[in-house]
Enzyme design. Structure first.
Site, PDB file in Angstrom:
ATOM      1  N   LYS A   1      64.513 -15.350  -8.241  1.00 36.36           N
ATOM      2  CA  LYS A   1      65.390 -16.268  -8.616  1.00 36.36           C
ATOM      3  C   LYS A   1      66.610 -15.986  -8.107  1.00 36.36           C
ATOM      4  O   LYS A   1      67.525 -16.591  -7.615  1.00 36.36           O
ATOM      5  CB  LYS A   1      65.204 -16.822 -10.267  1.00 36.36           C
TER       6      LYS A   1
ATOM      7  N   TYR B   1      59.843 -11.751 -11.372  1.00 36.03           N
ATOM      8  CA  TYR B   1      60.183 -13.097 -11.195  1.00 36.03           C
ATOM      9  C   TYR B   1      61.541 -13.424 -11.199  1.00 36.03           C
ATOM     10  O   TYR B   1      62.180 -14.259 -10.593  1.00 36.03           O
ATOM     11  CB  TYR B   1      59.567 -13.553 -12.708  1.00 36.03           C
TER      12      TYR B   1
ATOM     13  N   SER C   1      66.776 -20.034 -13.034  1.00 38.32           N
ATOM     14  CA  SER C   1      66.279 -19.522 -14.333  1.00 38.32           C
ATOM     15  C   SER C   1      67.454 -18.722 -14.795  1.00 38.32           C
ATOM     16  O   SER C   1      68.418 -18.083 -14.228  1.00 38.32           O
ATOM     17  CB  SER C   1      65.261 -18.945 -14.281  1.00 38.32           C
TER      18      SER C   1
HETATM   19  C1  UD1 Z   1      61.536 -16.680 -18.771  1.00 41.03           C
HETATM   20  C2  UD1 Z   1      62.867 -17.106 -18.582  1.00 41.03           C
HETATM   21  C3  UD1 Z   1      62.967 -18.534 -18.410  1.00 41.03           C
HETATM   22  C4  UD1 Z   1      61.761 -19.126 -17.777  1.00 41.03           C
HETATM   23  C5  UD1 Z   1      60.362 -18.520 -18.097  1.00 41.03           C
HETATM   24  C6  UD1 Z   1      59.221 -19.174 -17.124  1.00 41.03           C
HETATM   25  C7  UD1 Z   1      64.232 -15.396 -19.256  1.00 41.03           C
HETATM   26  C8  UD1 Z   1      65.243 -14.771 -20.447  1.00 41.03           C
HETATM   27  N1  UD1 Z   1      63.829 -16.488 -19.407  1.00 41.03           N
HETATM   28  O1  UD1 Z   1      61.412 -16.985 -20.102  1.00 41.03           O
HETATM   29  O2  UD1 Z   1      64.328 -18.984 -17.987  1.00 41.03           O
HETATM   30  O3  UD1 Z   1      61.732 -20.573 -17.547  1.00 41.03           O
HETATM   31  O4  UD1 Z   1      60.232 -17.419 -17.962  1.00 41.03           O
HETATM   32  O5  UD1 Z   1      58.258 -18.480 -17.607  1.00 41.03           O
HETATM   33  O6  UD1 Z   1      63.833 -14.525 -18.497  1.00 41.03           O
HETATM   34  N2  UD1 Z   1      56.731 -14.146 -26.857  1.00 41.03           N
HETATM   35  C9  UD1 Z   1      56.017 -13.708 -27.814  1.00 41.03           C
HETATM   36  N3  UD1 Z   1      54.807 -13.997 -27.666  1.00 41.03           N
HETATM   37  C10 UD1 Z   1      53.985 -14.610 -26.704  1.00 41.03           C
HETATM   38  C11 UD1 Z   1      54.803 -15.381 -25.560  1.00 41.03           C
HETATM   39  C12 UD1 Z   1      56.215 -15.027 -25.664  1.00 41.03           C
HETATM   40  O7  UD1 Z   1      56.546 -13.133 -28.853  1.00 41.03           O
HETATM   41  O8  UD1 Z   1      52.838 -14.649 -26.623  1.00 41.03           O
HETATM   42  C13 UD1 Z   1      58.142 -14.105 -26.701  1.00 41.03           C
HETATM   43  C14 UD1 Z   1      58.828 -13.196 -25.475  1.00 41.03           C
HETATM   44  O9  UD1 Z   1      58.699 -12.006 -25.682  1.00 41.03           O
HETATM   45  C15 UD1 Z   1      60.295 -14.118 -25.637  1.00 41.03           C
HETATM   46  C16 UD1 Z   1      59.941 -15.222 -26.043  1.00 41.03           C
HETATM   47  O10 UD1 Z   1      58.930 -15.500 -26.714  1.00 41.03           O
HETATM   48  O11 UD1 Z   1      60.775 -13.134 -26.260  1.00 41.03           O
HETATM   49  C17 UD1 Z   1      59.898 -16.554 -24.864  1.00 41.03           C
HETATM   50  O12 UD1 Z   1      58.936 -15.876 -23.895  1.00 41.03           O
HETATM   51  P1  UD1 Z   1      58.321 -16.881 -22.730  1.00 41.03           P
HETATM   52  O13 UD1 Z   1      58.203 -18.272 -23.343  1.00 41.03           O
HETATM   53  O14 UD1 Z   1      57.506 -16.211 -22.019  1.00 41.03           O
HETATM   54  O15 UD1 Z   1      59.633 -17.205 -22.000  1.00 41.03           O
HETATM   55  P2  UD1 Z   1      60.811 -15.975 -21.160  1.00 41.03           P
HETATM   56  O16 UD1 Z   1      59.877 -14.853 -20.721  1.00 41.03           O
HETATM   57  O17 UD1 Z   1      61.801 -15.785 -22.227  1.00 41.03           O
END
Ligand code: UD1
Length: 340
Positions: A154, A150, A125
């Site tokens: 990785k 998490y 990841s």
């Molecule tokens: C992380 C990993 C990614 C992995 C994924 C698996 C990083 C940079 N990336 O993704 O490689 O595949 O976990 O779960 O660590 N968000 C909101 N509201 C929500 C949910 C998310 O604002 O309800 C925002 C988060 O703050 C983030 C973005 O959306 O900025 C993406 O979040 P998410 O889809 O959970 O993935 P990551 O945590 O970025």
């Protein structure tokens, strides 16, 4: 050639089963369905015409895992997806993450060793980069502190494989996914998150009326609009990269290292607000959202340099952010009918 796909009933696993089958591989799945359902294999069958056998085995149980390889001595390669993946949950339950993600990997590597399995592709990841010291990140960008348990699983997983690779002739590839989203264009498979943790499932469930409102985690980051920036990539593009990675390993004749790393991202960043706008544009569905506190464990911004995967694997991601939103929404509408 027979490939064992761990986590084959999961999100990226199921899309990869389809891609492997379409490219002539024979597949089995190893998935205890702790975070997935075997029903997704019906969708795989609808797309490919092939009924995939799943072994419902907890990979933390070495004897049970060994039994799968005893029954399938012709497995030539393994793609290891099976792991917990939620940043927020990992902050709350670190031991669960370390135990599950690392025990299962250690057991798999023991089997790779004991059963002479030649090829291994590992789901890593972009979270291994932490808050990166440069953007875009290349495979050579030094890894910063892991921001969540998490991410640490990785980083440690990659290190374990790198050390193990030095001891044998097995061939390993570590694929660093950025943010896989979207669903198969057929509408037969996609991501199932009964309680959504990731952004796009939360968006689609909100638009479908299953959730009252999307919470956007923070708007004071140092980005274009203050919300976190990520590199979203269509799950089918990710799946295809696994087929290419296996083909690359099988055809390899030179003396390149037996553990190689590839970034899998579109090479572009999108903020949370830009993802919301893309969703509204691609689907004509208005989205109700609100800015709330930052989420623990989030990195501020990250996107990939994907030159190496393009050059070495000949990978060409073909889906846009709007395609990702449109296919995710089509799948969400299907889910309301299928009712997993
Ligand atoms: C992380 C990993 C990614 C992995 C994924 C698996 C990083 C940079 N990336 O993704 O490689 O595949 O976990 O779960 O660590 N968000 C909101 N509201 C929500 C949910 C998310 O604002 O309800 C925002 C988060 O703050 C983030 C973005 O959306 O900025 C993406 O979040 P998410 O889809 O959970 O993935 P990551 O945590 O970025």
């Amino acid at each position: 050639m027979k490939i064992a796909v761990t986590g084959g009933c999961g999100y990226i696993g199921s899309h990869t089963l389809v891609d492997l089958i379409e490219n002539g591989f024979e597949v089995i799945s190893i998935d205890n369905n702790s975070r997935s359902t075997e029903q997704i294999l019906t969708g795989v069958e609808q797309i490919t015409g092939i009924k995939v056998r799943n072994y419902a085995v907890d990979m933390c149980n070495l004897d049970a895992l060994r039994a799968v390889f005893e029954k399938n001595p012709d497995v030539a390669g393994v793609i290891h997806f099976a792991a917990y993946k939620w940043v927020g949950e990992s902050v709350e339950e670190p031991l669960l993450y370390y135990r599950n993600n690392l025990d299962s990997l250690l057991n798999l590597l023991s089997c790779i060793n004991d059963y002479g399995i030649r090829y291994h592709v590992f789901s890593s990841s972009c979270s291994v980069y932490g808050n990166p010291i440069e953007l875009p990140v290349t495979e050579n960008t030094p890894l910063s502190v892991a921001e969540s348990p998490y991410a640490m699983t990785k980083q440690v997983g990659e290190r374990i494989i790198t050390d193990f690779a030095k001891t044998g002739t097995h061939q390993h590839i570590l694929l660093r996914y950025f943010n896989p989203v979207g669903a198969h264009p057929s509408g037969h498979i996609g991501e199932i998150q009964p309680i959504p943790q990731n952004l796009v499932p939360y968006i689609t469930q909100t638009a479908a009326g299953l959730r009252p409102q999307l919470r956007v985690f923070g708007n004071t980051y140092n980005t274009r609009d203050g919300t976190c920036l990520r590199d979203y990539i269509h799950v089918c593009d990710i799946a295809y990269a696994h087929t290419l990675a296996l083909q690359y390993l099988v055809n390899k004749t030179d003396n390149t290292p037996n553990c190689e790393i590839f970034n899998l991202g579109l090479g572009e960043g999108a903020t949370v607000l830009e993802v919301i706008t893309a969703f509204e544009r691609a689907t004509n569905e208005p989205l109700n959202y609100q800015i709330v506190e930052k989420r623990a464990g989030d990195v501020e911004k990250i996107y990939s340099d994907n030159t190496k995967a393009k050059k070495v694997l000949h990978w060409r991601p073909k889906y846009t952010l709007d395609d990702m939103m449109a296919t995710a929404w089509a799948w969400q509408k299907q889910l309301l009918i299928i009712n997993y």
